[in-house]
Design an enzyme around this catalytic site. Structure first.
Site, PDB file in Angstrom:
ATOM      1  N   ASP A  35       0.870  -1.172   0.000  1.00  0.00           N
ATOM      2  CA  ASP A  35       0.000   0.000   0.000  1.00  0.00           C
ATOM      3  C   ASP A  35       0.898   1.210   0.000  1.00  0.00           C
ATOM      4  O   ASP A  35       1.489   1.556   1.038  1.00  0.00           O
ATOM      5  CB  ASP A  35      -0.916  -0.023   1.223  1.00  0.00           C
ATOM      6  CG  ASP A  35      -2.134  -0.863   0.960  1.00  0.00           C
ATOM      7  OD1 ASP A  35      -3.037  -0.372   0.269  1.00  0.00           O
ATOM      8  OD2 ASP A  35      -2.157  -2.023   1.415  1.00  0.00           O
ATOM      9  N   CYS A  60      -2.158   9.391   2.353  1.00  0.00           N
ATOM     10  CA  CYS A  60      -1.920   8.805   1.015  1.00  0.00           C
ATOM     11  C   CYS A  60      -3.048   9.103   0.047  1.00  0.00           C
ATOM     12  O   CYS A  60      -2.827   9.122  -1.158  1.00  0.00           O
ATOM     13  CB  CYS A  60      -1.689   7.302   1.145  1.00  0.00           C
ATOM     14  SG  CYS A  60      -3.038   6.454   1.959  1.00  0.00           S
TER      15      CYS A  60
HETATM   16  P1  NAD Z   1       8.557   4.975   4.588  1.00  0.00           P
HETATM   17  O1  NAD Z   1       8.491   4.154   3.343  1.00  0.00           O
HETATM   18  O2  NAD Z   1       9.688   5.914   4.750  1.00  0.00           O
HETATM   19  O3  NAD Z   1       8.577   4.036   5.889  1.00  0.00           O
HETATM   20  C1  NAD Z   1       7.574   3.070   6.106  1.00  0.00           C
HETATM   21  C2  NAD Z   1       8.136   1.940   6.949  1.00  0.00           C
HETATM   22  O4  NAD Z   1       9.134   1.245   6.204  1.00  0.00           O
HETATM   23  C3  NAD Z   1       8.812   2.389   8.242  1.00  0.00           C
HETATM   24  O5  NAD Z   1       8.440   1.504   9.261  1.00  0.00           O
HETATM   25  C4  NAD Z   1      10.288   2.270   7.911  1.00  0.00           C
HETATM   26  O6  NAD Z   1      11.118   2.069   9.016  1.00  0.00           O
HETATM   27  C5  NAD Z   1      10.311   1.046   7.017  1.00  0.00           C
HETATM   28  N1  NAD Z   1      11.466   0.923   6.142  1.00  0.00           N
HETATM   29  C6  NAD Z   1      12.264   1.903   5.660  1.00  0.00           C
HETATM   30  N2  NAD Z   1      13.214   1.379   4.854  1.00  0.00           N
HETATM   31  C7  NAD Z   1      13.014   0.047   4.815  1.00  0.00           C
HETATM   32  C8  NAD Z   1      13.649  -1.039   4.134  1.00  0.00           C
HETATM   33  N3  NAD Z   1      14.690  -0.853   3.323  1.00  0.00           N
HETATM   34  N4  NAD Z   1      13.167  -2.284   4.322  1.00  0.00           N
HETATM   35  C9  NAD Z   1      12.101  -2.511   5.117  1.00  0.00           C
HETATM   36  N5  NAD Z   1      11.454  -1.516   5.788  1.00  0.00           N
HETATM   37  C10 NAD Z   1      11.907  -0.252   5.639  1.00  0.00           C
HETATM   38  O7  NAD Z   1       7.162   5.742   4.671  1.00  0.00           O
HETATM   39  P2  NAD Z   1       6.726   6.901   5.684  1.00  0.00           P
HETATM   40  O8  NAD Z   1       7.476   8.134   5.366  1.00  0.00           O
HETATM   41  O9  NAD Z   1       6.706   6.378   7.082  1.00  0.00           O
HETATM   42  O10 NAD Z   1       5.179   7.075   5.243  1.00  0.00           O
HETATM   43  C11 NAD Z   1       4.782   7.862   4.194  1.00  0.00           C
HETATM   44  C12 NAD Z   1       4.443   7.058   2.959  1.00  0.00           C
HETATM   45  O11 NAD Z   1       3.498   6.040   3.260  1.00  0.00           O
HETATM   46  C13 NAD Z   1       3.790   7.912   1.893  1.00  0.00           C
HETATM   47  O12 NAD Z   1       4.327   7.620   0.628  1.00  0.00           O
HETATM   48  C14 NAD Z   1       2.334   7.506   1.950  1.00  0.00           C
HETATM   49  O13 NAD Z   1       1.595   7.716   0.769  1.00  0.00           O
HETATM   50  C15 NAD Z   1       2.439   6.065   2.294  1.00  0.00           C
HETATM   51  N6  NAD Z   1       1.192   5.600   2.888  1.00  0.00           N
HETATM   52  C16 NAD Z   1       0.393   4.755   2.159  1.00  0.00           C
HETATM   53  C17 NAD Z   1      -0.817   4.345   2.686  1.00  0.00           C
HETATM   54  C18 NAD Z   1      -1.716   3.392   1.927  1.00  0.00           C
HETATM   55  O14 NAD Z   1      -2.526   2.725   2.580  1.00  0.00           O
HETATM   56  N7  NAD Z   1      -1.608   3.291   0.620  1.00  0.00           N
HETATM   57  C19 NAD Z   1      -1.221   4.786   3.934  1.00  0.00           C
HETATM   58  C20 NAD Z   1      -0.390   5.649   4.631  1.00  0.00           C
HETATM   59  C21 NAD Z   1       0.822   6.044   4.107  1.00  0.00           C
END
Ligand code: NAD
Length: 472
Positions: free
Chosen positions: A245, A279
């Site tokens: 997502d 999002c």
């Molecule tokens: P992010 O991708 O920076 O981090 C999300 C998670 O991934 C965190 O827990 C982080 O520690 C982990 N992570 C980071 N690098 C990783 C790796 N290499 N391997 C595994 N895990 C890793 O996202 P964010 O800044 O926390 O959130 C914002 C983003 O989330 C936006 O792009 C937003 O659109 C998206 N989002 C999507 C939805 C949806 O349901 N489609 C909902 C909310 C947020």
């Protein structure tokens, strides 16, 4: 915050991650910072969880989820305050998230009871008349759930609820920026009777996430977050199920016959809810030229009237972004668009992590602000004279989650909805509407699977066929 979930990390002497209030920088709590070295220990604990979870009868799974929903409800005020302190959402927004989390848990309980499998009509075609049977929905085993900061409670519930309903064990890695609401939710689940090993909490950053994703015994990665992280995960996961997502760049089409004041109000909310860190937040609004000026005037006036500041105060409409770095990145993207010819209508001021709600027009379609997900309180207005061109512009994004259409003409709206490339099209609403039982996910690049309790539950279970061959 102490909890038995953290015992493993404490024993192993991991370093700490401090969680700061995005508005005033005060310390809200700290959690252990686990890394790759702790992953074997986490997996060992989770293995026991796989056995214990699969052994829970459906009535127990449902009872635990219902009990947890009651405990969250009982503690709703504290949950909302915690979301405000760690994620910077306003109190009103946080209260809404808590209510939705309660619904997500209740829906998950229903799924555990209801969605157990189906009879297979073996005699429907010639050749299998002597057979009878069914398929059941069995657990996948171990699921790694990785969540972002922006809805730190309900997005966690959207993974834990369906996973527990399906009899799985989970290693949960919440965002390192806002992990505390997830820990509190876990406490409710165990207080409601969930065996502790069923959900293993793993707090840490990207290094930990990477190591969990690569573990061979993990059957599924359920990820919500950004595109770049999603790409890293897909590369590192190997042969396991992926649910992704990711982000959006939501368009809204405003037709000339819309209810203008309701449209403006809903679009302002859609653009700036959770300081735009959403999002499905509205990013691009395409408005028919005959009403463009009146729409713009009312939109800017309403945006200017929003109160920006301390999210803990009831009168605040927009709180800070997650941190100053995110606000500075937004400032930079807007500066870039302005240098490329965009016109600023309001906002674009910053104090620490608080970035004022910003409205722009005449944004170049090649600029990053138009093409990429902004994930900030910034919205772009554009006038159109030809609806065909507006539809093409709405669809001209590499990825999409939701879109909105405003018109009084329902039959026109339905025709348009068919042509919009998005996982959800909201009619007479902004892109920012989600009900926790509906299928939720994106179209086009990067989207894999759907959340929404029933859909996640089905993704998190596997059918097993039992077939009886009647020999006499
Ligand atoms: P992010 O991708 O920076 O981090 C999300 C998670 O991934 C965190 O827990 C982080 O520690 C982990 N992570 C980071 N690098 C990783 C790796 N290499 N391997 C595994 N895990 C890793 O996202 P964010 O800044 O926390 O959130 C914002 C983003 O989330 C936006 O792009 C937003 O659109 C998206 N989002 C999507 C939805 C949806 O349901 N489609 C909902 C909310 C947020």
């Amino acid at each position: 915050m102490t909890s038995s979930f953290l015992a493993l990390a404490e024993v192993q002497g991991a370093s700490q991650i401090d969680i700061f209030n995005p508005f005033d920088g005060s310390l809200v709590g700290s959690v252990p910072c686990l890394g790759a070295a702790q992953v074997p220990g986490l997996l060992k604990r989770a293995r026991q969880g796989v056995r214990e979870s699969a052994a829970l009868p459906r009535c127990r799974r449902a009872g635990i989820l219902e009990g947890a929903a009651q405990l969250v409800e009982r503690d709703a005020v504290a949950f909302a305050r915690l979301i405000v302190s760690e994620a910077g959402k306003t109190l009103r927004q946080a209260e809404k998230e808590v209510k939705r989390c309660i619904n997500t848990l209740k829906l998950s309980a229903e799924e555990a009871r209801r969605n157990a499998g189906e009879v297979v009509p073996f005699d429907a075609y010639e050749g299998s008349e002597s057979r009878q049977g069914w398929f059941t929905r069995e657990p996948l085993g171990l699921i790694v759930a990785i969540t972002p900061y922006n809805d730190p409670l309900n997005l966690v519930a959207h993974k834990l609820g369906p996973a527990i309903a399906g009899g799985n064990a989970v290693i949960l890695k919440p965002s390192e920026l806002a992990p505390l609401s997830a820990i509190k939710l876990l406490q409710c689940l165990t207080a409601a009777g969930l065996p502790e090993s069923v959900v293993t909490l793993a707090t840490g950053g990207a290094e930990l996430g990477k190591a969990l994703v690569a573990a061979r015994e993990v059957r599924m990665i359920s990820f919500t977050g950004g595109f770049i992280t999603g790409e890293h995960i897909a590369r590192g996961a190997g042969l396991k199920k992926l649910a992704m997502d990711l982000g959006g760049n939501a368009p809204v089409l405003v037709l000339e016959d819309c209810d203008l004041s309701a449209t403006v109000e809903l679009c302002v909310s859609g653009a700036f809810w959770a300081a735009g860190q959403n999002c499905i937040g509205t990013q691009r609004i395409l408005i028919h030229e005959s009403i463009y000026e009146s729409f713009r005037e009312r939109f800017v006036e309403l945006t200017r009237s929003l109160t920006l500041g301390d999210p803990a105060r009831c009168e605040t409409d927009i709180g800070p972004m997650i941190n100053e770095q995110a606000a500075c990145r937004t400032e930079g993207l807007v500066c870039e668009a302005l240098a490329e010819g965009a016109r600023l209508l309001c906002g674009h001021t910053r104090k620490d992590a608080c970035y004022a709600p910003t409205v722009l027009e005449q944004v170049d379609h090649t600029s990053r602000l138009w093409r990429e997900e902004v994930f900030a309180p910034v919205v772009l207005l554009e006038s159109y004279d030809d609806l065909e061109r507006a539809v093409a512009l709405a669809n001209a994004s590499e990825y999409s989650l939701h879109a909105g259409i405003f018109t009084r003409d329902l039959s026109r709206a339905l025709k348009l909805a068919r042509r919009i490339e998005a996982g959800g099209v909201m009619i007479n609403d902004s892109s920012d509407y989600r009900f926790d039982a509906m299928p939720f996910g994106g179209y086009k690049y990067g989207s894999l699977g759907r959340e929404g309790v029933r859909f996640a539950y089905e993704d998190m279970t596997q059918p097993k066929v039992v077939c009886i061959n009647q020999l006499d």
